[in-house]
Design a protein around this motif. Structure first.
Motif, PDB file in Angstrom:
ATOM      1  N   PRO A  72       0.818  -1.218   0.000  1.00  0.00           N
ATOM      2  CA  PRO A  72       0.000   0.000   0.000  1.00  0.00           C
ATOM      3  C   PRO A  72       0.845   1.260   0.000  1.00  0.00           C
ATOM      4  CG  PRO A  72      -0.072  -1.085   2.144  1.00  0.00           C
ATOM      5  CD  PRO A  72       0.604  -2.027   1.209  1.00  0.00           C
ATOM      6  N   ALA A  73       0.263   2.345  -0.500  1.00  0.00           N
ATOM      7  CA  ALA A  73       1.005   3.593  -0.693  1.00  0.00           C
ATOM      8  C   ALA A  73       1.618   4.110   0.607  1.00  0.00           C
ATOM      9  CB  ALA A  73       0.081   4.647  -1.297  1.00  0.00           C
ATOM     10  N   LEU A 133       6.452   4.207   1.073  1.00  0.00           N
ATOM     11  CA  LEU A 133       7.436   5.249   1.304  1.00  0.00           C
ATOM     12  C   LEU A 133       8.635   4.748   2.097  1.00  0.00           C
ATOM     13  CD1 LEU A 133       5.037   8.209   2.178  1.00  0.00           C
ATOM     14  CD2 LEU A 133       6.301   7.868   0.046  1.00  0.00           C
ATOM     15  N   MET A 134       8.442   3.694   2.889  1.00  0.00           N
ATOM     16  CA  MET A 134       9.506   3.184   3.747  1.00  0.00           C
ATOM     17  C   MET A 134      10.266   2.020   3.126  1.00  0.00           C
ATOM     18  SD  MET A 134       9.578   5.064   6.382  1.00  0.00           S
ATOM     19  CE  MET A 134      10.589   4.063   7.475  1.00  0.00           C
ATOM     20  N   ASP A 166      17.544  -0.575   2.492  1.00  0.00           N
ATOM     21  CA  ASP A 166      18.869  -0.014   2.745  1.00  0.00           C
ATOM     22  C   ASP A 166      19.355  -0.381   4.141  1.00  0.00           C
ATOM     23  OD1 ASP A 166      21.146   1.478   2.105  1.00  0.00           O
ATOM     24  OD2 ASP A 166      20.310   3.312   2.945  1.00  0.00           O
ATOM     25  N   LEU A 167      18.455  -0.336   5.118  1.00  0.00           N
ATOM     26  CA  LEU A 167      18.830  -0.734   6.479  1.00  0.00           C
ATOM     27  C   LEU A 167      19.285  -2.184   6.545  1.00  0.00           C
ATOM     28  CD1 LEU A 167      16.109   0.935   8.748  1.00  0.00           C
ATOM     29  CD2 LEU A 167      18.521   1.570   8.522  1.00  0.00           C
ATOM     30  N   LYS A 168      18.756  -3.010   5.656  1.00  0.00           N
ATOM     31  CA  LYS A 168      19.126  -4.420   5.598  1.00  0.00           C
ATOM     32  C   LYS A 168      20.346  -4.669   4.714  1.00  0.00           C
ATOM     33  CE  LYS A 168      15.824  -6.418   8.080  1.00  0.00           C
ATOM     34  NZ  LYS A 168      16.107  -7.327   9.226  1.00  0.00           N
ATOM     35  N   THR A 182      13.821 -10.660   2.971  1.00  0.00           N
ATOM     36  CA  THR A 182      13.630  -9.294   3.456  1.00  0.00           C
ATOM     37  C   THR A 182      12.330  -8.700   2.940  1.00  0.00           C
ATOM     38  OG1 THR A 182      16.041  -8.972   3.542  1.00  0.00           O
ATOM     39  CG2 THR A 182      14.652  -6.992   3.573  1.00  0.00           C
ATOM     40  N   LEU A 183      12.046  -8.894   1.670  1.00  0.00           N
ATOM     41  CA  LEU A 183      10.790  -8.394   1.084  1.00  0.00           C
ATOM     42  C   LEU A 183       9.578  -9.061   1.722  1.00  0.00           C
ATOM     43  CD1 LEU A 183      11.762  -8.201  -2.705  1.00  0.00           C
ATOM     44  CD2 LEU A 183      11.328  -6.276  -1.187  1.00  0.00           C
TER      45      LEU A 183
END
Length: 381
Positions: free
Chosen positions: A307-308, A312-313, A319-321, A375-376
């Protein structure tokens, strides 16, 4: 922390052999290639050998290769000179080109009052060749076609032969940004009657800050940068001998390992696609990147069922992973306007979801794919 680099369409890691070659040139060949003494002649020899090597892989003459600071400068040199020096008064391009082309065209339209035509984009993100012919047939002014060979965001491949045939039929010039092609495909420009191409070393494991323009013999292109008359008068400025030598070495290695490395990268890409489909219901692939006959083997552009408000995150969490990827071309990844490529052809329901470009090299592994998939899954869950 695990580090996974899946952003090779943005830039590639320099091969160790290339670094070694560049260090050798920097250490042993200090001369200015424009100097006439022995030290300068030695530097000049390095440059001319690199020119000969690159021309050989493209099946063109060394005189048709002009070294630049990269693909952007090469595109600028070609398109600016086509209007300024070759009397082009009509440019046909598309809304999905790299900004190194689009922004130049916008500038030239204002500066020279030339006509700009945008060829239609199909629902799959490919160029509509029928519309291209309509645009050519309806125009009597001297025309430049500027269409990239491989789209840097979705991987769609242009039918170069078909466009060359149309260009010849209607006496148009044809320029193609081949930044995503050179070093990844066998390109015989001796058999493909294209007029101009642009390339960049850092896309095929060479150094940043160097590339080249191919200018078909007798094209009468004049310089964009004036000064000492280097590069046969086509591009002034003292040549970066170490960078040019690095680009030559990178292309030699890319071409020498092309078959084996292509097979490895294709295996990574299709394994990633299979795992996405198996573990993430509702995943969608943008453009023709899922079709091995119509796209490059080096990338996937993936629309994820997120979802939108959560989208955004996504890049931040990846990147954090330790996962490096891109929401579009790296040149515009900081923009909040989204991808101009995806905006050109995707339906609104797909645009409302996050799309990520994952791009691969010979250094990637299936274990890295498994880590990204996990991760996804965790993020979407």
């Amino acid at each position: 922390m695990t580090q996974v680099y899946f952003d090779n369409a943005a830039t590639t890691a320099i091969r160790p052999e290339v670094i070694t070659r560049m260090m050798q040139v920097m250490s042993d060949i200090p001369g200015n290639p424009s100097s006439t003494h022995a030290v300068g002649r030695k530097a000049k020899t390095v440059i001319e050998q690199a020119r000969k090597t690159i021309a050989g892989y493209l099946n063109v003459t060394p005189a048709e290769i002009i070294f630049t600071s990269g693909g952007t400068e090469a595109d600028n040199l070609i398109i600016n000179s086509a209007v300024r020096d070759l009397e082009v008064r009509h440019i046909i391009t598309s809304s999905i080109e790299h900004h190194a082309v689009l922004h130049v065209v916008e500038h030239l339209q204002l500066a020279y009052d030339i006509k700009i035509s945008m060829v239609a984009i199909k629902d799959c993100g490919s160029i509509d060749l029928s519309h291209l012919e309509e645009l050519l047939a309806s125009n009597s002014e001297k025309t430049l076609i500027s269409l990239m060979h491989i789209n840097n965001e979705i991987g769609n491949m242009l039918d170069l032969e078909a466009v060359c045939t149309l260009a010849k039929k209607y006496s148009a010039l044809f320029h193609s940004d081949m930044v995503q092609s050179v070093g990844h495909f066998d390109l015989n420009l001796g058999e493909i009657p294209i007029d101009f191409i642009a390339a960049a070393a850092h896309k095929f494991h060479g150094p940043k800050g160097v590339g080249f323009a191919f200018l078909r013999k007798n094209s009468k292109i004049r310089p964009l940068i004036f000064g000492g008359g280097q590069e046969r008068g086509s591009r002034a400025g003292t040549e970066p001998v170490h960078n040019i030598a690095g680009m030559e070495e990178a292309l030699i290695l890319a071409q020498s390992n092309l078959v084996a490395e292509r097979k490895h990268i294709e295996d990574i890409k299709w394994y990633f696609k299979e795992q996405l489909e198996a573990h993430i219901p509702g995943v969608h692939f943008n453009g023709n990147c899922h079709d091995g006959t119509k796209s490059t083997y080096t990338l996937l552009n993936v629309c994820l069922p997120v979802p939108a408000d959560k989208a955004l995150m996504l890049l931040f969490q990846l990147d954090l992973k330790g996962i490096a990827c891109s929401k579009g071309s790296a040149c515009q990844s900081g923009s909040d306007q989204g991808s101009h490529v995806l905006n050109a052809f995707l339906a609104k329901d797909k645009l409302d979801k996050p799309s990520i470009r994952f791009s691969f090299s010979h250094e990637n592994t299936k274990e890295e794919v498994d880590y990204v998939i996990e991760t996804l899954k965790q993020f979407i869950a």
